[in-house]
Design a protein around this motif. Sequence first.
Motif, short mmCIF file in Angstrom:
data_model
loop_
_atom_site.label_atom_id
_atom_site.label_comp_id
_atom_site.label_asym_id
_atom_site.label_seq_id
_atom_site.Cartn_x
_atom_site.Cartn_y
_atom_site.Cartn_z
N ARG B 112 -4.73 11.47 -11.06
CA ARG B 112 -4.67 11.78 -9.63
C ARG B 112 -5.88 12.61 -9.19
O ARG B 112 -6.47 12.37 -8.13
CB ARG B 112 -3.38 12.55 -9.33
N LEU B 113 -6.24 13.56 -10.02
CA LEU B 113 -7.40 14.41 -9.73
C LEU B 113 -8.68 13.59 -9.60
O LEU B 113 -9.44 13.70 -8.62
CB LEU B 113 -7.57 15.44 -10.86
N ALA B 114 -8.91 12.74 -10.57
CA ALA B 114 -10.15 11.97 -10.57
C ALA B 114 -10.16 10.92 -9.46
O ALA B 114 -11.22 10.60 -8.91
CB ALA B 114 -10.34 11.29 -11.93
N LYS B 115 -8.99 10.40 -9.11
CA LYS B 115 -8.93 9.48 -7.97
C LYS B 115 -9.35 10.19 -6.68
O LYS B 115 -10.07 9.62 -5.86
CB LYS B 115 -7.51 8.91 -7.82
N ASP B 116 -8.90 11.41 -6.53
CA ASP B 116 -9.29 12.21 -5.36
C ASP B 116 -10.81 12.39 -5.34
O ASP B 116 -11.47 12.17 -4.31
CB ASP B 116 -8.60 13.58 -5.44
N ARG B 117 -11.40 12.75 -6.47
CA ARG B 117 -12.85 12.99 -6.52
C ARG B 117 -13.64 11.69 -6.33
O ARG B 117 -14.70 11.69 -5.71
CB ARG B 117 -13.25 13.64 -7.85
N LEU B 118 -13.11 10.63 -6.86
CA LEU B 118 -13.79 9.34 -6.75
C LEU B 118 -13.79 8.85 -5.30
O LEU B 118 -14.77 8.26 -4.83
CB LEU B 118 -13.11 8.32 -7.67
N LEU B 119 -12.68 9.11 -4.61
CA LEU B 119 -12.60 8.74 -3.19
C LEU B 119 -13.65 9.50 -2.39
O LEU B 119 -14.32 8.94 -1.51
CB LEU B 119 -11.20 9.07 -2.68
N ARG B 120 -13.81 10.78 -2.69
CA ARG B 120 -14.84 11.59 -2.00
C ARG B 120 -16.24 11.10 -2.35
O ARG B 120 -17.14 11.07 -1.49
CB ARG B 120 -14.68 13.07 -2.38
N LEU B 121 -16.43 10.73 -3.61
CA LEU B 121 -17.72 10.20 -4.02
C LEU B 121 -18.02 8.90 -3.26
O LEU B 121 -19.15 8.68 -2.79
CB LEU B 121 -17.72 9.94 -5.53
N GLU B 123 -16.84 7.96 -0.35
CA GLU B 123 -17.10 8.24 1.06
C GLU B 123 -18.51 8.77 1.26
O GLU B 123 -19.23 8.35 2.18
CB GLU B 123 -16.07 9.26 1.57
N ALA B 124 -18.94 9.66 0.38
CA ALA B 124 -20.28 10.25 0.52
C ALA B 124 -21.38 9.26 0.18
O ALA B 124 -22.48 9.33 0.72
CB ALA B 124 -20.40 11.48 -0.39
N SER B 125 -21.08 8.32 -0.70
CA SER B 125 -22.10 7.37 -1.16
C SER B 125 -22.33 6.26 -0.16
O SER B 125 -23.45 5.75 -0.02
CB SER B 125 -21.69 6.76 -2.50
N ALA B 126 -21.25 5.83 0.51
CA ALA B 126 -21.33 4.70 1.45
C ALA B 126 -21.91 3.45 0.78
O ALA B 126 -22.71 2.71 1.36
CB ALA B 126 -22.14 5.07 2.68
N CYS B 127 -21.56 3.27 -0.48
CA CYS B 127 -21.97 2.08 -1.23
C CYS B 127 -21.03 1.99 -2.44
O CYS B 127 -20.24 2.91 -2.68
CB CYS B 127 -23.43 2.19 -1.67
N PRO B 128 -21.06 0.91 -3.18
CA PRO B 128 -20.18 0.83 -4.36
C PRO B 128 -20.40 2.02 -5.32
O PRO B 128 -21.53 2.51 -5.46
CB PRO B 128 -20.59 -0.49 -5.01
N VAL B 129 -19.32 2.44 -5.96
CA VAL B 129 -19.42 3.54 -6.93
C VAL B 129 -18.81 3.13 -8.26
O VAL B 129 -17.92 2.27 -8.32
CB VAL B 129 -18.72 4.83 -6.42
N THR B 156 -9.00 2.49 -7.70
CA THR B 156 -8.71 3.24 -6.48
C THR B 156 -9.74 2.95 -5.39
O THR B 156 -9.41 2.93 -4.20
CB THR B 156 -8.77 4.76 -6.77
N VAL B 157 -10.97 2.75 -5.80
CA VAL B 157 -12.06 2.58 -4.82
C VAL B 157 -12.76 1.24 -5.01
O VAL B 157 -13.91 1.08 -4.60
CB VAL B 157 -13.08 3.73 -4.93
N ASN B 158 -12.05 0.29 -5.61
CA ASN B 158 -12.70 -0.99 -5.96
C ASN B 158 -14.01 -0.70 -6.69
O ASN B 158 -15.04 -1.34 -6.44
CB ASN B 158 -12.96 -1.84 -4.71
N GLY B 159 -13.94 0.25 -7.58
CA GLY B 159 -15.14 0.70 -8.28
C GLY B 159 -15.42 -0.15 -9.51
O GLY B 159 -14.67 -1.06 -9.87
N PHE B 160 -16.52 0.18 -10.17
CA PHE B 160 -16.96 -0.59 -11.33
C PHE B 160 -17.22 0.35 -12.50
O PHE B 160 -17.05 1.57 -12.39
CB PHE B 160 -18.20 -1.42 -10.99
N ARG B 291 -9.80 9.32 6.93
CA ARG B 291 -9.68 10.75 6.58
C ARG B 291 -9.43 10.89 5.09
O ARG B 291 -8.58 10.20 4.52
CB ARG B 291 -8.53 11.38 7.36
N LEU B 292 -10.13 11.83 4.50
CA LEU B 292 -9.91 12.11 3.09
C LEU B 292 -8.77 13.11 2.94
O LEU B 292 -8.52 13.90 3.86
CB LEU B 292 -11.18 12.70 2.47
#
Lengths: 69, 360
Positions: B112-121, B123-129, B156-160, B291-292
Amino acid sequence: MKLSSNLLAAIALGVAIGSLTTSCEQQDQVPVVHDLNCPDDCTSEHDGHEGGGEEGGGEMEWCPACGMG
Amino acid sequence: MLIAALPLLEAGSIEAIEWSFDALFKHQGIPQWFSDLLGAFASEGRLVGHGVYYSMFSGAWKKEQGEWLENLRQTRNSYQFAHITEHFGFMTGQDFHKGAPLSVPYNASTLRLAKDRLLRLSEASACPVGLENLAFSYSLDDVRRHGDFLQELVSTVNGFIILDLHNIFCQVQNFQVDFDKLLNSYPLDLVREIHISGGSWEAAETSPNRPVRRDTHDNAVPEHVFDYLNVALDKLPNLKFVFLEQMGFTLAEQTRKQQFQSDFTRMQQIVKNSSAAALHTNSFDLTPPARLPDPPYEDRLLARQQAELSSILENSTSLTEVSDSLRTSSLARSDWKIEEWEPMMLETAFQISQKWKDGF
């Protein structure tokens, strides 16, 4: 990817200048933790520093990237 | 690094570059020529950002993490990144830019913690993470579960995932696991980037007959890692980038530069000779939520345990002291499962923490 000759020349000059201007005195401003730091009385410019010496590019060469494992 | 890479740049051989942008957050400005270099690759979608210091598994939310994200927003306004990546784990140091990257327990709270941080990452990146697989694990169980945990997290963020093949090599050597089995334990359809690099062997008191493989990026790429690249390329339908990593300070001698260039050329040939088709069925794009979550999620127990572990690793004077202190710490009989940690990996964690406790 092909880069313009102007950009390549600027990079070559940039890393060369970085190589000339990076000294042990500059290194002392940023702590590094490797085993091969210059001695305190070193004033020469030379190869083989750890943590950003000869390679030029100045601060960019302190980049740890990964490799911390 | 750039001196070693300059002949490759001049030859037009380098097709993309990866930049650890946060290593410069504490410095003022960068030379114009370097900015131009970044811009040239960025304008063609060939610049990738690779963060080091976000410390996304730190149990407590630190103001430095917010500042890190703000710096990232400013950086990506200057350079269009194809994607942004970070490392799995937390930094041991009390100071945000000091310490060593270490792993955490794989449980619901750390997820849960890392999902929260990844979501913020994201949002700040505005590109795939994306996130990179670990080189260091405490136990064989951690090694086996890492791929599944990564998959659940980045979904969580459709990340790779960055598949670091030298990190895989470290796990294979240190835990004596089969490469193919380990490779297949990762969600291979989520791999968008590969890293290859060299490393080093470290003698360990606790393993007199078998040294520890360390991900130190200070040597040539081992033959095994090139073999792994050959195998992996056929299994990664969404692969887009393959990068060679090496620490710049290890490239001072001419022979080292030539070895680096030779490794790069060999990597490039393997990639070009691969018959694998890049399908790119997943663009890894994401529309972040409006909203985050506020405030950021925190795990206070995890934060205390991380501080305690960091203190033990950084301040002990011997491995025996480390072991004794851990046995009476809050990590004992907890999800950290310190009772199952391989002694040679605890010794390695001790060495890494001592090495990086004063920063880079």
